[in-house]
Design a protein around this motif. Structure first.
Motif, short mmCIF file in Angstrom:
data_model
loop_
_atom_site.label_atom_id
_atom_site.label_comp_id
_atom_site.label_asym_id
_atom_site.label_seq_id
_atom_site.Cartn_x
_atom_site.Cartn_y
_atom_site.Cartn_z
N ASP A 1 10.08 7.22 3.20
CA ASP A 1 9.95 8.03 2.38
C ASP A 1 10.46 7.69 0.92
O ASP A 1 10.01 8.26 -0.21
CB ASP A 1 10.37 9.37 2.97
CG ASP A 1 9.92 9.84 4.12
OD1 ASP A 1 8.89 9.45 4.51
OD2 ASP A 1 10.53 10.56 4.71
N ALA B 1 3.24 5.26 1.96
CA ALA B 1 2.37 6.01 2.50
C ALA B 1 1.30 6.09 1.54
O ALA B 1 -0.08 5.87 2.22
CB ALA B 1 2.85 7.63 2.29
N LYS B 2 1.26 5.86 0.36
CA LYS B 2 -0.10 5.63 -0.71
C LYS B 2 -0.79 4.28 -0.40
O LYS B 2 -1.80 4.41 -0.45
CB LYS B 2 0.54 5.66 -2.00
CG LYS B 2 -0.74 5.84 -3.17
CD LYS B 2 -0.08 5.99 -4.41
CE LYS B 2 0.34 7.54 -4.58
NZ LYS B 2 0.45 7.85 -6.15
N ILE C 1 -0.96 2.78 2.77
CA ILE C 1 -1.63 2.97 3.86
C ILE C 1 -2.93 3.80 3.50
O ILE C 1 -3.93 3.91 4.22
CB ILE C 1 -0.71 3.78 5.05
CG1 ILE C 1 0.75 3.06 5.10
CG2 ILE C 1 -1.51 4.10 6.32
CD1 ILE C 1 0.35 1.61 5.53
N GLY C 2 -2.82 5.08 2.68
CA GLY C 2 -3.93 5.77 2.23
C GLY C 2 -4.76 5.07 1.50
O GLY C 2 -6.10 4.90 1.98
N LEU D 1 2.19 -0.31 10.69
CA LEU D 1 1.54 1.06 10.17
C LEU D 1 -0.11 0.78 10.06
O LEU D 1 -0.90 1.66 10.19
CB LEU D 1 2.04 1.65 9.07
CG LEU D 1 3.34 2.31 9.08
CD1 LEU D 1 4.00 2.80 7.84
CD2 LEU D 1 3.51 3.49 10.01
#
Length: 201
Positions: free
Chosen positions: A123, A128-129, A131-132, A162
């Motif tokens: 985090d 996360a971005k 992966i997005g 991931l």
């Protein structure tokens, strides 16, 4: 306790310069003296350049690079191969790869590497971005150009897991003997990696 040898403004300049990477107190004093001696040529223009940089530099909302526009000039360049994303730990790493001029791909700055000992988890990074971006489609390959450290390799393995459901090719930089390197001067880890990654002549 040492007495102050200059006014508070000069001391402040030295203290701020000493915070820069590679500059200790002694180097900071030398740099400050040089800037002061060359006030018209260096200090004024440097102060103005830093003011402009502070006002205009932004972080790219797509890849995390720094530039004066958002999206950055790399993300906005239609000549780039958007199907390849090179994931790097820092903006400095991105710049190093750009200087090499080998690949005309897009980038993604992670903002560091996973490091449980330092309290840096997923985090805390820009994972996360990434992966997005891949999940949106159109990406064929993610090159994990992270440092060849334990933390860097842990980060690469975590991201690879991931990205599994996205069915995208994940590659990493080759490790081994640098161009112009002599075997006698290399550490055992580099030699071992070079032997494991050997290729046909």
């Amino acid at each position: 306790m040492a007495e102050r040898i200059a006014g508070p403004e000069i001391e402040r300049l030295i203290q701020l310069l000493a915070r820069l990477p590679g500059l200790g107190p002694r180097s900071a004093r030398r740099a400050a003296l040089h800037l002061i001696r060359k006030r018209e040529e260096l200090l004024g223009p440097l102060a103005e350049a830093m003011r402009v940089a502070k006002d205009r530099i932004v972080t790219c909302s797509v890849c995390g690079n720094i530039d004066t526009s958002d999206p950055c000039s790399i993300c906005a360049d239609p000549r780039r191969d958007a199907s390849v994303i090179v994931a790097v730990e820092t903006v400095g790493d991105l710049w190093a790869l750009e200087r090499a001029g080998v690949l005309s791909a897009t980038y993604h700055v992670l903002g560091g590497a996973l490091s449980p000992l330092d309290g840096i988890g997923p985090d805390d990074l820009n994972i996360a971005k990434l992966i997005g971006r891949v999940a949106e489609g159109g990406v064929k390959e993610v090159i994990l150009a992270v440092n060849a450290t334990v933390d860097g390799q842990t980060t690469a393995h975590f991201i690879t897991e991931l990205l599994g459901p996205c069915h995208v090719k994940c590659t990493r930089l080759a490790h081994g003997v640098p161009v112009g390197g002599e075997l006698d001067y290399l550490d055992e880890g580099t030699l071992a990696a070079a032997l494991r990654s050997r290729t046909d002549f």
